[in-house]
Scaffold this active site. Structure first.
Site, PDB file in Angstrom:
ATOM      1  N   ASP A 171       0.828  -1.213   0.000  1.00  0.00           N
ATOM      2  CA  ASP A 171       0.000   0.000   0.000  1.00  0.00           C
ATOM      3  C   ASP A 171       0.866   1.268   0.000  1.00  0.00           C
ATOM      4  OD1 ASP A 171      -2.405   1.343  -0.014  1.00  0.00           O
ATOM      5  OD2 ASP A 171      -2.593   1.369   2.170  1.00  0.00           O
ATOM      6  N   HIS A 202       2.103   3.416  -9.018  1.00  0.00           N
ATOM      7  CA  HIS A 202       1.877   1.988  -9.274  1.00  0.00           C
ATOM      8  C   HIS A 202       3.028   1.412 -10.103  1.00  0.00           C
ATOM      9  CE1 HIS A 202      -1.918   2.311  -7.400  1.00  0.00           C
ATOM     10  NE2 HIS A 202      -2.519   2.994  -8.366  1.00  0.00           N
ATOM     11  N   LEU A 256      10.452 -20.753  -4.589  1.00  0.00           N
ATOM     12  CA  LEU A 256       9.559 -19.826  -3.882  1.00  0.00           C
ATOM     13  C   LEU A 256       8.182 -19.883  -4.547  1.00  0.00           C
ATOM     14  CD1 LEU A 256       9.780 -17.148  -1.883  1.00  0.00           C
ATOM     15  CD2 LEU A 256       9.603 -15.931  -4.037  1.00  0.00           C
TER      16      LEU A 256
HETATM   17  C1  IPE Z   1      -5.345  -2.662   0.050  1.00  0.00           C
HETATM   18  O1  IPE Z   1      -5.065  -1.315  -0.129  1.00  0.00           O
HETATM   19  C2  IPE Z   1      -5.361  -3.375  -1.270  1.00  0.00           C
HETATM   20  C3  IPE Z   1      -4.061  -3.521  -1.942  1.00  0.00           C
HETATM   21  C4  IPE Z   1      -2.911  -3.149  -1.463  1.00  0.00           C
HETATM   22  C5  IPE Z   1      -4.135  -4.171  -3.221  1.00  0.00           C
HETATM   23  P1  IPE Z   1      -6.217  -0.225  -0.254  1.00  0.00           P
HETATM   24  O2  IPE Z   1      -5.533   1.070  -0.431  1.00  0.00           O
HETATM   25  O3  IPE Z   1      -7.172  -0.640  -1.299  1.00  0.00           O
HETATM   26  O4  IPE Z   1      -6.928  -0.338   1.171  1.00  0.00           O
HETATM   27  P2  IPE Z   1      -7.778   0.719   1.993  1.00  0.00           P
HETATM   28  O5  IPE Z   1      -8.816   1.296   1.058  1.00  0.00           O
HETATM   29  O6  IPE Z   1      -6.829   1.760   2.484  1.00  0.00           O
HETATM   30  O7  IPE Z   1      -8.365  -0.066   3.124  1.00  0.00           O
HETATM   31  C1  IPE Z   2      -1.635   0.262  -3.225  1.00  0.00           C
HETATM   32  O1  IPE Z   2      -1.423   1.635  -3.280  1.00  0.00           O
HETATM   33  C2  IPE Z   2      -1.858  -0.331  -4.589  1.00  0.00           C
HETATM   34  C3  IPE Z   2      -3.243  -0.804  -4.807  1.00  0.00           C
HETATM   35  C4  IPE Z   2      -4.231  -0.742  -3.955  1.00  0.00           C
HETATM   36  C5  IPE Z   2      -3.505  -1.389  -6.088  1.00  0.00           C
HETATM   37  P1  IPE Z   2      -2.627   2.658  -3.278  1.00  0.00           P
HETATM   38  O2  IPE Z   2      -3.040   2.920  -4.677  1.00  0.00           O
HETATM   39  O3  IPE Z   2      -3.714   2.191  -2.378  1.00  0.00           O
HETATM   40  O4  IPE Z   2      -1.912   3.928  -2.665  1.00  0.00           O
HETATM   41  P2  IPE Z   2      -2.485   4.914  -1.568  1.00  0.00           P
HETATM   42  O5  IPE Z   2      -2.893   4.072  -0.393  1.00  0.00           O
HETATM   43  O6  IPE Z   2      -3.627   5.636  -2.192  1.00  0.00           O
HETATM   44  O7  IPE Z   2      -1.336   5.792  -1.240  1.00  0.00           O
HETATM   45 MG    MG Z   3      -4.104   2.451  -0.407  1.00  0.00          MG
END
Ligand code: IPE
Ligand code: IPE
Ligand code: MG
Length: 251
Positions: free
Chosen positions: A29, A46, A140
């Site tokens: 995240d 991303h 792995l």
């Molecule tokens: C969790 O992150 C999902 C992934 C890392 C793929 P999100 O950014 O979607 O989660 P929330 O919305 O903060 O709970």
């Molecule tokens: C995690 O990073 C990647 C996915 C959920 C696909 P985010 O896109 O949730 O990044 P933040 O949390 O908004 O910074």
């Molecule tokens: Mg996020």
């Protein structure tokens, strides 16, 4: 699959001196915030996140981790703006194109955890080809959680159990384990969440019951080998009791 996992070779050099988790789950995240902090677009975050995977998977192998589950796209991530969803779908496509051969050569077995049916037929075929190619690799196991939700996984397991006509009284925890995407694999020992949130966000809901949870404010694109080392160090300092009492604490 099960015998393959049991046969995995463990005689490699291990670069971490303490107890190493056999299975790590990673909630990758913070890509969006990483990008925003640099005045970039979320998609740049991303992109950088994908770049970061290579060094982390390599480090996991070096430290002696045997299973890694990465959370790449949740069942709730469809709620994001259409352009971002499209980008995330394209990025998995790109990741397979770019990394599959190298992963295969390094002995990584790729598995998909999640519902493929909502993905395009072309992407479904690509994922299946990657799974087939790497099926016999034993260095792995990399589970890619894509269109994955822990609750949806349990709902699917229950539906499949009913469809298979298993009598209610025969349903045990082992039965449910068997019907999950992670069937045959050990539960995660450690869940790492980057980006600082303190929640699971529907990740490995059933499997993480006794996992140690490690959250770091570091955004995923900045989470490097040293950061992983720290997370494993944290894990190795934890006392896992699984509801029991430590030997030296018994009356
Ligand atoms: C969790 O992150 C999902 C992934 C890392 C793929 P999100 O950014 O979607 O989660 P929330 O919305 O903060 O709970
Ligand atoms: C995690 O990073 C990647 C996915 C959920 C696909 P985010 O896109 O949730 O990044 P933040 O949390 O908004 O910074
Ligand atoms: Mg996020």
């Amino acid at each position: 699959m099960d015998t393959q996992i049991a046969d995995m070779n463990t005689d490699q050099e291990v670069l971490f001196p303490g107890r190493v988790p056999q299975h790590i789950g990673i909630i990758m995240d913070g890509n969006g915030r990483w990008a925003k902090a640099r005045g970039l677009n979320r998609s740049d975050g991303h992109r950088q996140g994908v770049e970061n995977l290579r060094q982390i998977l390599e480090a996991c192998g070096d430290f002696g981790v045997k299973f890694v589950t990465i959370y790449a796209f949740s069942t709730e991530n469809w709620r994001r703006p259409r352009a971002e969803v499209q980008f995330l779908l394209r990025i998995i496509d790109y990741y397979i194109d770019r990394e599959l051969q190298a992963l295969h050569e390094k002995g990584v077995q790729l598995r998909h955890v999640g519902d493929p049916s909502e993905l395009s037929p072309r992407l479904q075929r690509k994922i299946q080809k990657a799974i087939d190619l790497t099926r016999d690799n034993t260095k792995l196991v990399l589970n890619v959680a894509f269109n994955y939700g822990g609750r949806a996984e349990i709902v699917k397991a229950v539906q499949d159990i009913i469809r298979d006509g298993i009598p209610a009284e025969d349903v045990t925890e082992a039965t449910i384990n068997h019907y999950l995407y992670t069937s045959g694999q050990p539960d995660p020992d450690l869940i790492i969440r980057t980006g600082g949130e303190m929640r699971l966000s529907n990740f490995l809901v059933w499997q993480s019951t006794y996992a140690e949870f490690y959250s770091t404010p570091t955004y995923w694109p900045d989470f490097d080998r040293e950061a992983l080392y720290k997370a494993i160090e944290f894990y190795s300092s934890r006392e896992r009791r699984f509801g029991g009492v430590r030997e030296d604490q018994k009356p």
